[in-house]
Design an enzyme around this catalytic site. Structure first.
Site, PDB file in Angstrom:
ATOM      1  CG  ASN A  85     -31.877  -6.944  59.974  1.00 38.03           C
ATOM      2  OD1 ASN A  85     -32.647  -7.685  60.560  1.00 38.03           O
ATOM      3  ND2 ASN A  85     -31.871  -5.628  60.183  1.00 38.03           N
ATOM      4  CB  SER A 136     -36.647 -16.318  57.569  1.00 38.17           C
ATOM      5  OG  SER A 136     -37.980 -16.662  57.251  1.00 38.17           O
ATOM      6  CE1 TYR A 151     -41.974  -9.409  57.007  1.00 39.00           C
ATOM      7  CE2 TYR A 151     -43.092 -11.060  58.345  1.00 39.00           C
ATOM      8  CZ  TYR A 151     -42.002 -10.238  58.117  1.00 39.00           C
ATOM      9  OH  TYR A 151     -40.951 -10.235  59.000  1.00 39.00           O
ATOM     10  CE  LYS A 155     -38.778 -11.215  56.501  1.00 39.76           C
ATOM     11  NZ  LYS A 155     -37.371 -10.757  56.415  1.00 39.76           N
TER      12      LYS A 155
END
Length: 279
Positions: A85, A136, A151, A155
């Site tokens: 996470n 993700s 970013y 992901k």
């Protein structure tokens, strides 16, 4: 009576990670959790128990992760479920962000999770069971958010290596799930979890407009409930057949359907050009 699973959750001092750790402990699971500050983690959870192991781990350092994994197995007996996470948001258009800013985001969001997977897999292989939940984002499935490119890329990378991991571990009794959360009412959009470009360029109107929208309209109005997300994680982890793709939140599901429709439209519209390249 179900076996007391041992969960390993990274990035657990706030947001979805913290909500999950609290829920797990309240339901009687054993939990190892990482943060950059173990004392802050103890304070946030308010739990002192032999079933709770807060750890200060540098996830971008392979040795730090390896030592943490060994400590978890020694003190809690095993690892059954891993939730990768830890991560942060990096705003800025592709032109604006420096090489250093981009690489740092990849180091934490991508390589941090890879370090965890690499060091937990020998344990999972030995006991021929285990579950990975790699976080993700809907931005790792639908990437058309101006100013979120790096970013998004981190992901998308999480989604890519998780799909490969699920195929690599199929005969080993290990599952891997990509989790695509939408907007949840956490502190992700606040400073600390969200970095902005050091050298912004004003001409990028779409990126600036989206930044303003996030700061003025979305913060405090996120539709997702972190407590319900925590319950969903536990429910899926207890399933015999776990999904490869898990979209959390009605907004995430809606954006996923939008992306799928766009792909289907492009496939149909440009099918003749695609097929024209065959021998």
């Amino acid at each position: 009576m179900k076996t007391q699973k041992v969960w390993f959750v990274t990035g657990a001092s706030k947001g979805l990670g913290l909500a999950l750790v609290k829920r797990l402990l309240s339901e009687g699971y054993k939990v190892a959790a990482t943060s950059r500050n173990a004392d802050a983690l103890r304070k946030e959870t308010g739990v002192e128990s032999s079933d709770f192991l807060p750890l200060e781990v540098n996830l971008t350092n392979d040795r730090s992760v390896r030592e943490a994994v060994s400590e978890i197995i020694a003190k809690l007996g095993a690892i059954d479920v891993v939730v990768n996470n830890a991560g942060y948001g990096q705003l800025g258009t592709l032109e604006e962000l420096t090489d250093e800013e981009a690489r740092k985001n990849f180091d934490v969001n991508v390589f941090g999770s890879l370090n965890v997977i690499r060091n937990v897999m020998p344990h999972f292989r030995e006991k021929r069971s285990g579950a990975f939940f790699n976080i993700s984002s809907i931005a790792g499935f639908l990437g058309t958010f101006p100013g979120w490119g790096i970013y998004n890329a981190t992901k998308f990378a999480v989604a890519g290596f998780t799909e490969a991991l699920s195929a690599e571990t199929q005969s080993l009794g290990v599952t891997a799930t990509i989790v695509y959360p939408g907007y949840f009412k956490t502190n992700f959009l606040l400073q600390g979890s969200l970095h902005t470009a050091a050298n912004p360029i004003e001409e990028y109107k779409e990126a600036r407009d989206l930044e303003v929208m996030h700061s003025d309209q979305i913060i405090g109005n996120q539709p997702g409930d972190p407590e319900k997300a925590a319950a969903a994680f536990i429910k899926v982890a207890e399933m015999e057949k776990r999904p490869l793709h898990l979209f959390l939140g009605s907004d995430s599901l809606g954006m996923a359907h939008t992306k799928i429709e766009a792909i289907e439209n492009d496939l149909t519209t440009f099918e003749n050009i695609g097929k024209s390249t065959d021998f």
